[in-house]
Design an enzyme around this catalytic site. Sequence first.
Site, PDB file in Angstrom:
ATOM      1  N   LYS A  89      -1.694  94.666  28.202  1.00 24.53           N
ATOM      2  CA  LYS A  89      -2.351  95.924  28.272  1.00 24.53           C
ATOM      3  C   LYS A  89      -1.644  96.592  29.423  1.00 24.53           C
ATOM      4  O   LYS A  89      -1.440  95.889  30.425  1.00 24.53           O
ATOM      5  CB  LYS A  89      -3.896  95.760  28.763  1.00 24.53           C
ATOM      6  CG  LYS A  89      -4.744  97.006  28.695  1.00 24.53           C
ATOM      7  CD  LYS A  89      -6.202  96.709  29.074  1.00 24.53           C
ATOM      8  CE  LYS A  89      -7.233  97.961  29.251  1.00 24.53           C
ATOM      9  NZ  LYS A  89      -8.403  97.818  29.377  1.00 24.53           N
ATOM     10  N   SER A 165     -11.339  99.992  25.641  1.00 24.23           N
ATOM     11  CA  SER A 165     -10.115 100.526  26.214  1.00 24.23           C
ATOM     12  C   SER A 165      -8.760  99.877  26.173  1.00 24.23           C
ATOM     13  O   SER A 165      -7.694 100.306  26.031  1.00 24.23           O
ATOM     14  CB  SER A 165     -10.209 100.727  27.688  1.00 24.23           C
ATOM     15  OG  SER A 165     -10.181  99.636  28.701  1.00 24.23           O
ATOM     16  N   SER A 189     -14.211  96.358  27.129  1.00 29.16           N
ATOM     17  CA  SER A 189     -12.958  96.754  26.539  1.00 29.16           C
ATOM     18  C   SER A 189     -12.059  95.614  25.888  1.00 29.16           C
ATOM     19  O   SER A 189     -11.127  95.965  25.405  1.00 29.16           O
ATOM     20  CB  SER A 189     -12.230  97.251  27.735  1.00 29.16           C
ATOM     21  OG  SER A 189     -12.874  98.593  28.162  1.00 29.16           O
TER      22      SER A 189
END
Lengths: 475, 73
Positions: A89, A165, A189
């Site tokens: 990420k 996310s 997330s």
Amino acid sequence: MTPPASPAASPAAQLPATPRLASAIAAGDISAREALDACLQRIAASDLRVNAFTGHTFERARREADAVDAMRSAGAVLPPLAGVPYAVKNLFDVQGEVTLAGSKVNQKNAAASHDAFLVTQMQRAGAVLVGMLNMDEYAYGFTTENTHFGPTRNPHKLSCTAGGSSGGSGAAVAAGQVGVALASDTNGSIRVPSSFCGVWGLKPTFGRLSRRGSYPFVHSIDHLGPLADSVEGLALAYDALQSPDPIDPGCHAKRVQPINAVRSSGIKGLRIARLSGYFDAYSTPAAARASAQAAAALNATATTLWPDAALARAAAFITTASEGGRLHLADLRTQMQDFEPLSVDRFLAGALQPAAWYLRAQQFRRVYRERVLALFQDWDVLIAPATPLSAPEIGAQWLDINGEQYPCRPSIGLLTQPISYSGCPVVTAPMWPGSNGELPIGVQLIAAPWREDLAVRAAQVLQDSGVAHLKSVNL
Amino acid sequence: MTDSDVLNYVKATARLLEIPLDEARASAVALQLGRTLVMAGQLEAFSLPMHEEMSEIFCPAEFPAADPEPEAL
């Protein structure tokens, strides 16, 4: 062992699952460089449609892969993830790259001078970093509808969200671009994209893994962890990530507690129940089916109630808004126009929240912790859906949950937020309840703090029974 | 508290924190804050004794002194 298919057979062929790939590289059936080339071909063939990646580290990846091949040529024992491609990420520091955290604002920042702690751990384990992955801006969202970098699309249905996310992380694993991805989870997330994309995810105990070198969102709730293509891959990655870190004040783990060795111990003697009450109320029929399927496979006939779930969700919401808003207050004052339009109002509202609300939430959290710990006096593993429903269409504004309408972006985390606010570890298992065009819905396997081993044992049983697994995608 | 009260709060605190908000943005922020207000009300209604301290740097449980015994698994 069956040798993996030649990467040259198809330019977009998926690599074997992580444990099989690691074994093949260790056995010399395929070189790390060949595995990397296949991975890069898969990314090139699929990412224009999926949009999981925001940046690549291909030169670094070639150096890391070549180092693995050199070790093997020299007769050295390879580390557990030697040659396995992975991505992170884009809130993890990667040396020489700007840590975007999904934002436009951060693009002006200097490149990171060092890798994040967990990236270093992955490198030590021999894994090969291929790039950085899309996310909601500053991790404040559940859909990865990122205006700056474009939405990440669900590999199982490109018109749907990948979740967030950490949507890039979920999509990259589901698309077969990488077998392992690192991500963060504050309110869901890791678990939401795992659920929507149909991959395995592990949100460890709060304080288990060091967060040093990652871009923060909510200091008092932020967790980091892996997503993977198999329970074995998840366990291998998680074990590689573990290490005490006295420099991170939020890292409470004092030593490593590996889980891969106990992964296949079965569930005999474990007390497993399905969570009802709040979790039933916010589950669509498909989510309820996913949870029931998992319970059946784990011989869990009992149900129990999670304490104060609605209050915990409220407290998590308030804590998140306040800490997140405060973190970005300076930039909100001067460059609000550069923030993500889909979340800037929530950041602003959080920055303006009365202190009394935040303090009340933190006061509640102590009491809540004791009630959650008391629940685990009676149970070892608890089961609940990870999301109220399967992936909604990109752009959806409202969710229909059992006839009630809820605002989409803040409500996807209804079933994950109470759990992460307790800090308990959760493995998310990819289930296929068979509705909505076969889109997946994940199931949370929740254990007491520091008992990731119990959650992963249940996960292994679900995988072995065939009810939880990845599905290939046509891209 | 009315929607108008929330909007006035948003405008006042934004000025206090030197956050520039136009009318449309203030209304959008007030909508978000109004949702949080409902949740804050739930927490406020929860009985918490005065002596209950806040969470420290949150630790979900003390890190175990020893690993679980294999027999106990």
